[in-house]
Design a protein around this motif. Structure first.
Motif: not given
Length: 195
Positions: A14-35
């Motif tokens: 459902w999401k294909s844009r990230y308004e700022n780095f904080d939003q991107l950071y959260l996405y990266c937490y979910f998909v990669a930092r969790t590793v």
């Protein structure tokens, strides 16, 4: 972290844009930092390590973020073909760029300057991650060092491609991979206490 990773995969629905780095950071937490959160208990912290558990986990989180940002920077063109832009919209605007520039796929001085800043941030995260790799159990250090060094080299390849991550995929060729392995192995032999 297992559930968080699944949530990150759902975000792509459902999401294909990230308004700022904080939003991107959260996405990266979910998909990669969790590793990192899932891997550190399996890899283990060296018994002789003087680092706090929190410091090792923070370094693991930094490595996950750096790896994901590297993926994002490498795949700008491929993601654009799918209608996705995983770059902070506000930082694009500050650089004088927009979605249209991404979809046009032309390397300009504005694009180069933007990419230099993105690569610097990612390299700084790899530097932060190194502190934790040194603290892992001896059996785990070599593959993690290899991963870190090889992923970091993707950033070098983006630069060598003159920041053309629209039509050229940056990758580390086999000779460079082979050369990185003994370096990673040598780094893995240095025990935490001597750092």
């Amino acid at each position: 972290p297992f559930r968080d990773m699944i949530e990150g995969m759902r975000m792509d629905l459902w999401k294909s844009r990230y308004e700022n780095f904080d939003q991107l950071y959260l996405y990266c937490y979910f998909v990669a930092r969790t590793v990192g959160l899932m891997s550190i208990p399996v890899m283990g912290i060296a018994p002789e390590s003087k680092a706090t558990t929190e410091a090792v986990y923070n370094a693991g989180l930094a490595l996950g973020l750096a790896n994901q940002l590297t993926n994002i920077l490498r795949d700008v063109g491929e993601d654009a073909q799918r209608g996705r832009i995983y770059l902070p919209q506000d930082e694009l605007a500050q650089a004088g760029l927009s979605d249209n520039d991404i979809f046009a796929g032309k390397v300009t001085d504005k694009w180069r300057n933007f990419m230099k800043k993105q690569i610097k941030r990612t390299r700084d995260l790899f530097d932060d991650a190194e502190k934790g790799v040194a603290e892992l159990s001896s059996a785990s250090r070599w593959p993690v060092w290899a991963s870190l060094l090889l992923y970091r080299q993707i950033l070098d390849e983006i630069e060598e491609n003159d920041y053309n991550n629209f039509t050229r995929r940056a990758y580390v060729n086999k000779p460079k991979k082979i050369l990185a392995l003994p370096i990673a192995y040598a780094k893995s032999l240095v025990p935490p206490l001597s750092r």
